[in-house]
Design an enzyme around this catalytic site. Structure first.
Site, PDB file in Angstrom:
ATOM      1  N   CYS A 117     -22.119  41.567  33.624  1.00 62.05           N
ATOM      2  CA  CYS A 117     -21.554  41.910  34.938  1.00 62.05           C
ATOM      3  C   CYS A 117     -21.788  43.367  35.321  1.00 62.05           C
ATOM      4  O   CYS A 117     -21.620  43.736  36.482  1.00 62.05           O
ATOM      5  CB  CYS A 117     -20.059  41.605  34.959  1.00 62.05           C
ATOM      6  SG  CYS A 117     -19.751  39.879  34.655  1.00 62.05           S
ATOM      7  N   HIS A 257     -16.894  45.226  40.907  1.00 59.71           N
ATOM      8  CA  HIS A 257     -17.329  43.909  40.426  1.00 59.71           C
ATOM      9  C   HIS A 257     -16.233  42.907  40.770  1.00 59.71           C
ATOM     10  O   HIS A 257     -15.050  43.207  40.652  1.00 59.71           O
ATOM     11  CB  HIS A 257     -17.553  43.982  38.910  1.00 59.71           C
ATOM     12  CG  HIS A 257     -17.801  42.652  38.293  1.00 59.71           C
ATOM     13  ND1 HIS A 257     -18.752  41.784  38.776  1.00 59.71           N
ATOM     14  CD2 HIS A 257     -17.212  42.022  37.233  1.00 59.71           C
ATOM     15  CE1 HIS A 257     -18.745  40.684  38.041  1.00 59.71           C
ATOM     16  NE2 HIS A 257     -17.818  40.801  37.107  1.00 59.71           N
ATOM     17  N   ASN A 287     -17.304  35.033  41.100  1.00 64.05           N
ATOM     18  CA  ASN A 287     -17.938  36.034  40.244  1.00 64.05           C
ATOM     19  C   ASN A 287     -19.405  35.654  40.045  1.00 64.05           C
ATOM     20  O   ASN A 287     -19.707  34.717  39.309  1.00 64.05           O
ATOM     21  CB  ASN A 287     -17.180  36.061  38.906  1.00 64.05           C
ATOM     22  CG  ASN A 287     -17.747  37.068  37.919  1.00 64.05           C
ATOM     23  OD1 ASN A 287     -18.795  37.660  38.149  1.00 64.05           O
ATOM     24  ND2 ASN A 287     -17.051  37.240  36.812  1.00 64.05           N
TER      25      ASN A 287
END
Ligand code: UT7
Length: 330
Positions: A117, A257, A287
């Site tokens: 990520c 994020h 996500n």
């Protein structure tokens, strides 16, 4: 005396697939419900790349093509393309090469960068260094993941957060002090036990047994990752402000994020930023791993102003985490 060269973001592109997977769709697949997902994560729906034989490059290529179109850039002018992903089209060759081929970037060299990520932040810092050194003039950084290809839709605690998407930026030299100003990147391999894929690597190659044991999916101990993420993302973002003598008041936008709304809120609070200054699209995209941050820039591009200070911040598998300070250049 020559002016210092920084790497400025000069264009943004993005791509999300048409197909939506809503919380109500997930209710039919696993034992969950819309209310739990929304209150625990902030997510309502995600995009899923459907279609036989389609991979991450099929989202990254349109994102880069859009960027080129907006900027009037001929793909032949691109010097280097960095593809940040944990879901490459294939283990090898690099997806970056496949993207370059698809978009006709015949003069570029490309490589993949894997930092889960935090991949986009790692890629941005790497690409910025290529520009700062004077070696290259046009570097494209793509963050893309087809998480639906590695999500176990029997694991209700994990499958609910992930989605598919891609975002890309162009980096070019800047002599007016705009662009990537500072970056703090961290990693800690001891955290890998909490978020990893058990099989398919050199340690445990694919076999009938690994497939039967569902070991080719992302394995996540959500609560443990959550604790580290809240601390890691908030700490590093606050440290970045401090070492640049900035406070929340100086920051136009936090670009976090998008893993869990509660992690985003904790980071914004620590930086002293009100919600109006935080880019949040987790509710509709979930996500997308390396895709989240460039997809935010893509969506908010029209609201960004030349001279705005923005902080990009991420935490992910590895563990990897970091924060990057950018002065918007257009
Ligand atoms: O982006 C890369 C880095 N990843 C992250 O940053 C993710 C960090 N972690 C998280 O965002 C959260 O841990 C999750 C959203 C993944 C999970 O939320 P949580 O609040 O940590 O849930 P939990 O796993 O601690 O489970 C709490 C309860 C459990 O029930 P009991 O044992 O208390 O009765 C779970 O079985 O919630 C249950 N549960 C669910 N219930 C309904 C877990 N998943 C679900 C679900 N629907 N989907």
């Amino acid at each position: 005396m020559n002016k210092k060269v920084t790497a400025a973001i000069t264009a943004v592109g993005g791509y999300v697939p048409e197909d939506k997977l809503t919380n109500f769709d997930l209710e039919k697949i696993v034992d969950t419900n819309d209310e739990w997902i929304r209150t625990r994560t902030g997510i309502s729906e995600r995009r899923i790349l459907k279609g036989e034989g389609l991979g991450s490059s099929d989202m990254a290529a349109p994102a880069v093509i859009e960027l080129c179109r907006k900027k009037g850039l001929d793909p032949l002018e691109i010097d280097c393309l960095i593809c940040c992903t944990v879901t490459p089209d294939m283990v090898f060759p690099a997806t970056a090469n496949i993207i370059c081929d698809k978009i006709g970037a015949k003069n570029a060299f490309g490589f993949d960068l894997q930092a889960a990520c935090s991949g986009f932040l790692y890629g941005l810092t790497t690409g910025a260094s290529f520009i700062e050194s004077g070696r290259y003039k046009k570097v494209v950084v793509v963050g893309v993941d087809k998480m639906s290809s590695i999500v176990d839709y029997q694991d209700r605690a994990t499958c609910i957060i992930f989605g598919d998407g891609a975002g890309a930026v162009l980096l070019e030299p800047n002599e007016d002090g705009e662009g990537i100003l500072d970056s703090i990147l961290r990693s800690d391999g001891s955290g890998s036990q909490f978020l990893h894929m058990k099989a398919g690597g050199s340690k445990k190659p694919a076999s009938i047994e690994t497939v039967m044991a569902r070991e080719h999916y992302a394995y996540q101990e959500g609560q443990a990752v959550f604790k580290f993420a809240v601390k890691g993302m908030a700490d590093v973002s606050a440290e970045l402000l401090e070492r640049n003598n900035l406070t929340g008041d100086d920051i136009a936008w936090l670009v976090p994020h998008q893993a869990n709304l509660r992690i985003i809120d904790a980071t914004a609070n620590r930086m002293g930023l009100p919600k109006e200054k935080v880019m949040i699209n987790i509710q509709k995209f979930g996500n997308t791993t390396a895709g989240t941050i460039p997809l935010c820039l893509w969506e908010w591009e029209n609201q960004l102003k030349k001279g705005d200070h923005i902080v990009l911040s991420a935490f992910g598998g590895g563990f990897t985490w970091g924060a990057t300070l950018v002065k918007w250049a257009y």
